[in-house]
Scaffold this motif. Structure first.
Motif, PDB file in Angstrom:
ATOM      1  N   GLN A   1       1.515  29.110  35.115  1.00  0.00           N
ATOM      2  CA  GLN A   1       1.840  30.147  34.129  1.00  0.00           C
ATOM      3  C   GLN A   1       3.299  30.586  34.194  1.00  0.00           C
TER       4      GLN A   1
ATOM      5  N   GLU B   1      -8.492  24.087  34.137  1.00  0.00           N
ATOM      6  CA  GLU B   1      -7.918  25.393  33.841  1.00  0.00           C
ATOM      7  C   GLU B   1      -6.406  25.400  34.073  1.00  0.00           C
TER       8      GLU B   1
ATOM      9  N   ARG C   1      -4.794  23.335  31.320  1.00  0.00           N
ATOM     10  CA  ARG C   1      -4.754  24.104  30.070  1.00  0.00           C
ATOM     11  C   ARG C   1      -3.534  25.025  30.051  1.00  0.00           C
TER      12      ARG C   1
ATOM     13  N   ALA D   1      -0.666  22.976  29.171  1.00  0.00           N
ATOM     14  CA  ALA D   1      -0.657  22.650  27.748  1.00  0.00           C
ATOM     15  C   ALA D   1      -0.155  23.813  26.894  1.00  0.00           C
ATOM     16  N   GLN D   2      -0.360  25.009  27.359  1.00  0.00           N
ATOM     17  CA  GLN D   2       0.110  26.183  26.622  1.00  0.00           C
ATOM     18  C   GLN D   2       1.614  26.358  26.709  1.00  0.00           C
ATOM     19  N   ARG D   3       2.264  25.658  27.680  1.00  0.00           N
ATOM     20  CA  ARG D   3       3.683  25.925  27.923  1.00  0.00           C
ATOM     21  C   ARG D   3       4.576  24.686  27.875  1.00  0.00           C
TER      22      ARG D   3
ATOM     23  N   ARG E   1     -10.889  21.964  26.588  1.00  0.00           N
ATOM     24  CA  ARG E   1     -10.007  23.123  26.437  1.00  0.00           C
ATOM     25  C   ARG E   1      -8.538  22.713  26.411  1.00  0.00           C
ATOM     26  N   VAL E   2      -8.209  21.687  27.190  1.00  0.00           N
ATOM     27  CA  VAL E   2      -6.835  21.191  27.205  1.00  0.00           C
ATOM     28  C   VAL E   2      -6.522  20.543  25.860  1.00  0.00           C
TER      29      VAL E   2
ATOM     30  N   TRP F   1      -7.912  21.148  23.045  1.00  0.00           N
ATOM     31  CA  TRP F   1      -7.853  22.204  22.021  1.00  0.00           C
ATOM     32  C   TRP F   1      -6.469  22.860  22.007  1.00  0.00           C
ATOM     33  N   GLU F   2      -5.894  23.092  23.193  1.00  0.00           N
ATOM     34  CA  GLU F   2      -4.544  23.660  23.257  1.00  0.00           C
ATOM     35  C   GLU F   2      -3.529  22.704  22.635  1.00  0.00           C
TER      36      GLU F   2
ATOM     37  N   GLN G   1      -3.559  22.992  18.989  1.00  0.00           N
ATOM     38  CA  GLN G   1      -2.918  24.209  18.493  1.00  0.00           C
ATOM     39  C   GLN G   1      -1.396  24.085  18.424  1.00  0.00           C
ATOM     40  N   ARG G   2      -0.812  23.236  19.307  1.00  0.00           N
ATOM     41  CA  ARG G   2       0.645  23.294  19.468  1.00  0.00           C
ATOM     42  C   ARG G   2       1.379  22.000  19.162  1.00  0.00           C
TER      43      ARG G   2
END
Length: 285
Positions: free
Chosen positions: A192, A209, A212, A215-217, A233-234, A236-237, A240-241
């Motif tokens: 994070q 987790e 994921r 993947a958000q960053r 979940r990964v 899906w991220e 999104q991006r």
């Protein structure tokens, strides 16, 4: 303490303390006649002592706390008291010059109170000893208080909660040292915060987790490497991006949530072919 404050304290005690029996900290009955502070019984409320409300020798910590808040000048004399609750509460009011000696107190509650009150310079002076304290809560409070640049001695703490706190505060140039920590919660905290290019190393973390969070960053251009990630979940991220041009493989993803996310990003794409799914739409809640 003002008369109004004393009245408020008394009223609060009537509600919260009424079911707590009066008992000497040693287990015996309270005997005000033999108490060294018995002369305080003659003083007005909030200025003396009052059995059941404010008493230095009661087993109930809140009554001890009220007594010492009324008489903070007596705190220094209680730092060697045989009851740990008295020592711990006395630490809140005692002179800071008296506190370093209690860093070796046998009770962790006392040591925690000392760590919370000592000036930072004093904490750093005793950091080698504190980093080896036998109780995690003491070490955790040290990790929360000292300057992030001084957290090195706690990087390999045996408790994951302490290391997670370190990961949340450690300067970014040092954070890679925890990228392969054995605990998922610590690596998640690292993911994070960690910056590129070091962040990329966590794209292969064994925990979904953590991946994921990566993947958000991750920079958009690097997200296609996660298109085939085994955790929905990964993916899906990524849906999104990632750049729309990279999303075609997700239009036929096994997971309906991932397919829907990709289709929202590619509204003109042809409808996916119907086929068997490896898991139902409710597989992930």
């Amino acid at each position: 303490m003002s008369t109004a404050d004393a009245a408020e304290s008394t009223e609060a005690a009537d509600v919260s303390d009424v079911d707590i029996p009066l008992r000497h900290w040693s287990g015996a009955a309270l005997d005000c006649g033999t108490c060294a502070q018995r002369d305080l019984l003659q003083r007005p409320p909030g200025q003396g002592c009052q059995p059941g409300l404010a008493c230095l020798h009661d087993a109930y910590a809140r009554r001890i706390s009220r007594f010492l808040s009324w008489h903070p000048g007596l705190a220094d004399a209680q730092l060697q008291h045989p009851y740990f609750e008295v020592r711990a509460i006395a630490v809140r009011h005692a002179s800071v010059f008296r506190l370093p000696a209690l860093l070796r107190d046998p009770d962790e509650t006392v040591r925690m109170q000392v760590v919370q009150r000592l000036p930072i310079a004093q904490l750093l002076a005793h950091l080698p000893m504190l980093a080896q304290d036998p109780h995690r809560e003491v070490r955790l409070r040290v990790a929360q208080r000292i300057d992030p640049a001084q957290l090195g001695p706690l990087l390999r703490d045996p408790d994951y909660g302490v290391r997670e706190c370190v990961a949340a505060r450690l300067p970014l140039p040092l954070l890679s040292a925890l990228a392969h920590d054995p605990d998922r919660a610590v690596r998640l905290r690292v993911a994070q915060r960690l910056e590129m290019p070091a962040l990329l190393a966590l794209a292969d973390d064994p925990e979904g987790e953590v991946r994921r969070a990566v993947a958000q960053r991750l920079p958009t251009a690097l997200l296609p490497r996660l298109l085939g990630d085994p955790d929905w979940r990964v993916r899906w991220e990524v849906a999104q991006r990632a750049a729309p041009a990279a999303l075609s493989p997700l239009l036929n993803d096994d997971d309906p949530e991932v397919r829907a996310a990709a289709r929202q990003r590619l509204p003109l794409a042809p409808a996916p072919q119907a086929g068997p799914s490896t898991h139902g739409s409710n597989a992930h809640g």
